[in-house]
Scaffold this active site. Structure first.
Site, PDB file in Angstrom:
ATOM      1  N   PHE A  53       0.822  -1.205   0.000  1.00 40.22           N
ATOM      2  CA  PHE A  53       0.000   0.000   0.000  1.00 40.22           C
ATOM      3  C   PHE A  53       0.855   1.254   0.000  1.00 40.22           C
ATOM      4  CE2 PHE A  53      -2.000   3.394   2.532  1.00 40.22           C
ATOM      5  CZ  PHE A  53      -3.027   3.719   1.657  1.00 40.22           C
ATOM      6  N   ASN A 184      -5.929  10.431  12.368  1.00 42.25           N
ATOM      7  CA  ASN A 184      -5.820   9.749  13.656  1.00 42.25           C
ATOM      8  C   ASN A 184      -6.945   8.720  13.810  1.00 42.25           C
ATOM      9  OD1 ASN A 184      -4.785   9.184  16.204  1.00 42.25           O
ATOM     10  ND2 ASN A 184      -4.733  11.335  16.829  1.00 42.25           N
ATOM     11  N   PHE A 185      -6.817   7.915  14.843  1.00 45.55           N
ATOM     12  CA  PHE A 185      -7.855   6.957  15.269  1.00 45.55           C
ATOM     13  C   PHE A 185      -8.272   5.976  14.165  1.00 45.55           C
ATOM     14  CE2 PHE A 185      -8.479  10.819  17.890  1.00 45.55           C
ATOM     15  CZ  PHE A 185      -8.119  10.278  19.115  1.00 45.55           C
ATOM     16  N   LEU A 186      -7.293   5.529  13.388  1.00 46.12           N
ATOM     17  CA  LEU A 186      -7.566   4.463  12.420  1.00 46.12           C
ATOM     18  C   LEU A 186      -7.820   3.177  13.193  1.00 46.12           C
ATOM     19  CD1 LEU A 186      -7.621   3.091   9.640  1.00 46.12           C
ATOM     20  CD2 LEU A 186      -5.126   3.027   9.719  1.00 46.12           C
ATOM     21  N   CYS A 187      -9.030   2.643  13.057  1.00 45.34           N
ATOM     22  CA  CYS A 187      -9.423   1.486  13.866  1.00 45.34           C
ATOM     23  C   CYS A 187     -10.331   0.573  13.054  1.00 45.34           C
ATOM     24  CB  CYS A 187     -10.147   1.954  15.134  1.00 45.34           C
ATOM     25  SG  CYS A 187     -10.673   0.625  16.234  1.00 45.34           S
ATOM     26  N   VAL A 188     -10.009  -0.710  13.056  1.00 46.23           N
ATOM     27  CA  VAL A 188     -10.817  -1.726  12.378  1.00 46.23           C
ATOM     28  C   VAL A 188     -11.133  -2.833  13.381  1.00 46.23           C
ATOM     29  CG1 VAL A 188     -10.899  -3.427  10.511  1.00 46.23           C
ATOM     30  CG2 VAL A 188      -9.763  -1.216  10.139  1.00 46.23           C
ATOM     31  N   ARG A 196      -8.738  -5.982   4.670  1.00 45.91           N
ATOM     32  CA  ARG A 196      -8.007  -4.855   4.086  1.00 45.91           C
ATOM     33  C   ARG A 196      -8.856  -3.585   4.043  1.00 45.91           C
ATOM     34  NH1 ARG A 196      -3.344  -5.281   2.824  1.00 45.91           N
ATOM     35  NH2 ARG A 196      -3.302  -3.513   1.390  1.00 45.91           N
ATOM     36  N   LEU A 197      -9.539  -3.346   5.156  1.00 46.93           N
ATOM     37  CA  LEU A 197     -10.334  -2.127   5.256  1.00 46.93           C
ATOM     38  C   LEU A 197      -9.475  -0.903   5.580  1.00 46.93           C
ATOM     39  CD1 LEU A 197     -13.465  -3.430   7.227  1.00 46.93           C
ATOM     40  CD2 LEU A 197     -13.229  -3.049   4.766  1.00 46.93           C
ATOM     41  N   THR A 220       0.810   9.651  12.919  1.00 45.90           N
ATOM     42  CA  THR A 220       1.792   8.929  13.732  1.00 45.90           C
ATOM     43  C   THR A 220       1.426   7.461  13.796  1.00 45.90           C
ATOM     44  OG1 THR A 220       0.557   9.401  15.769  1.00 45.90           O
ATOM     45  CG2 THR A 220       2.337  10.935  15.182  1.00 45.90           C
ATOM     46  N   LEU A 468      -2.639  13.215  19.700  1.00 44.15           N
ATOM     47  CA  LEU A 468      -3.343  12.488  20.760  1.00 44.15           C
ATOM     48  C   LEU A 468      -3.353  10.982  20.489  1.00 44.15           C
ATOM     49  CD1 LEU A 468      -6.318  14.978  21.004  1.00 44.15           C
ATOM     50  CD2 LEU A 468      -4.235  14.953  22.379  1.00 44.15           C
TER      51      LEU A 468
END
Length: 468
Positions: A53, A184-188, A196-197, A220, A468
């Site tokens: 990616f 921020n807050f990339l969450c799966v 692969r979301l 980050t 954060l």
């Protein structure tokens, strides 16, 4: 460790250099772990060089020497008509949504997703517990774009299973300021991580920011990706030592008793700086000017308006209900000169608890995180000398006392800002976690993150962005 390295003889803990080497080998502590490029004991490791990616994205390629980097955008801005107008295609079982964080029910959905499926340490012992108050404060700053709070729901159940956020930020990289997006807050959801979301979330939030004419981003990660512009390390200052040991957050060192460790970490009963008090709204213009002057010394820092400072340092203070502060996320204290009534210093920290998930019953670790601070001891571009270190010892020392009085168990920090000047003297312990800073569609030479080269006396970092 410095004495061990110099003498090769057993130190205070009865360890020789060979003991340390053998232990590092047993625990799989490699050079990559020490540099933050691999996970501890083989966990969390990534082969960033083969990451398909990121090889398609406008980011600096791995192993590019600083001398070969020409600072600036990697791709030109595009006119709106050349930007994809439709969302990226999802599997038929999922659908895109924009999360409305002014809606308490949707805030709760984001909170539940992050609480159960966001950041854990590599051994899944501790998990961040982002409160609804924290999410609203973090993701609704002045000028936020609701469309950048991107979610994925299951079509059949409408359950939120993935999320990513973007908020606008003006970032100065040395002498250039770019309107950017803080991602921020990339969450799966844990059960869907093979679908692969995450790359789709990144592409979609990028598309949406492009439609607003923003083509740079800052983000980050604890893992090593192509390619960090800086790297900082976590440090921890114990406050409630017994609780931290009981929950496995801290350990009692060899040749030391718990009672002695508690005594060693004991903080003063009161603060030391005359004129220290909680920030009031009337202080915020002075605080804003002081912060801008202080951050001007850093190689990479946000360019903050008065409104943004008010939101960051004042909006999260909660509400007074029946004599108690409710929903507080941030704490900010200023030092007022008693003669001139000018604000000469301030510090702030925010609350981000962690849950000790392997303790029965689950126990909350009340963690304070050092946020922004400033002092007029360090005006922009001055020769700092030892005066700054001494003042920061006093200022952040008082922040520790305030945190203790407000029931926090530990005070966490990174090596950004001028933090390396006081971490050792205030008895912060070095953690095993790193935070890498990345720029999207912008090439920049490396920025000192406070840990390279190690042991540099009297030097802070070049990173003034606190994420954060």
């Amino acid at each position: 460790m410095r004495n061990l390295a110099q003498s090769g003889t057993p130190g205070a803990e009865g360890l020789s250099i060979q003991d340390v080497r053998d232990g590092m080998k047993e625990l799989q502590i490699t050079k990559g772990v020490l540099e933050g490029k691999e996970g501890f004991m083989g966990k969390g490791a990534k082969d960033a060089g083969s990451h398909k990616f990121w090889s398609t994205q406008p980011v600096t390629k791995l192993n590019t020497p600083d001398e070969e980097i020409k600072e600036g955008p990697l791709e030109p801005n595009k006119p709106k008509e050349e930007i994809r107008q439709e969302p990226y295609e999802l599997h038929k079982d999922f659908k895109w949504v924009s999360m409305d964080l002014s809606n308490a029910d949707q805030v709760k959905e984001v909170y539940e997703l992050l609480t159960k499926h966001y950041v854990e340490d590599t051994q899944a012992t501790f998990r961040f517990d982002y409160s609804s108050d924290f999410i609203e404060w973090a993701l609704r700053p002045p000028g936020y774009v609701p469309d950048w709070h991107v979610g994925i729901r299951v079509v059949e159940t409408n359950k939120l299973v993935a999320f990513i956020s973007g908020i606008p930020m003006d970032v100065r990289i040395r002498n250039v300021t770019k309107r950017s997006t803080e991602i921020n807050f990339l969450c799966v959801h844990k059960k869907l991580r093979s679908r692969r979301l995450a790359p789709l979330l990144i592409r979609e939030v990028t598309r949406r920011t492009h439609l607003h004419g923003i083509f740079q981003a800052i983000y980050t990660a604890g893992v090593y990706l192509p390619t960090p512009v800086s790297r900082c390390q976590y440090y921890h200052r114990p406050i409630n030592t017994r609780k931290l040991v009981d929950t496995g957050f801290s350990a009692v060192p060899r040749n030391m008793t718990l009672a002695r460790l508690v005594l060693q970490n004991k903080l003063p009963e009161g603060t030391s700086i005359p004129g220290l008090r909680e920030v009031e709204k009337r202080d915020l213009k002075q605080v804003s000017r002081l912060l801008r002057a202080y951050l001007a010394r850093m190689d990479m820092a946000p360019l903050v308006s008065n409104r943004e400072v008010e939101h960051a340092l004042f909006a999260g203070r909660g509400k007074d209900v029946d004599g108690k502060r409710v929903g507080q996320v941030t704490w900010c204290y200023v030092v007022e000169d008693p003669t001139t009534h000018r604000i000469t210093d301030f510090f702030s920290f925010y609350s981000l608890p962690s849950t000790a998930v392997k303790v029965t019953p689950h126990t909350t670790i009340n963690a304070a995180y050092l946020y922004y601070y400033a002092t007029n001891v360090a005006p922009s571009c001055s020769d700092l000398g030892d005066g700054l270190s001494k003042r920061l010892d006093e200022l952040i020392g008082d922040a520790l006392v305030v945190a203790a009085k407000n029931g926090f168990d530990v005070f966490n920090s990174l090596t950004h800002q001028d933090n390396p000047l006081f971490l050792e003297s205030l008895r912060f312990g070095r953690g095993d976690g790193y935070l890498h800073y990345y720029l999207y569609n912008y090439a920049a030479k490396s920025i000192h993150g406070g840990i390279e080269p190690p042991g540099t006396p009297g030097r802070g970092s070049g990173v003034g962005v606190v994420m954060l």
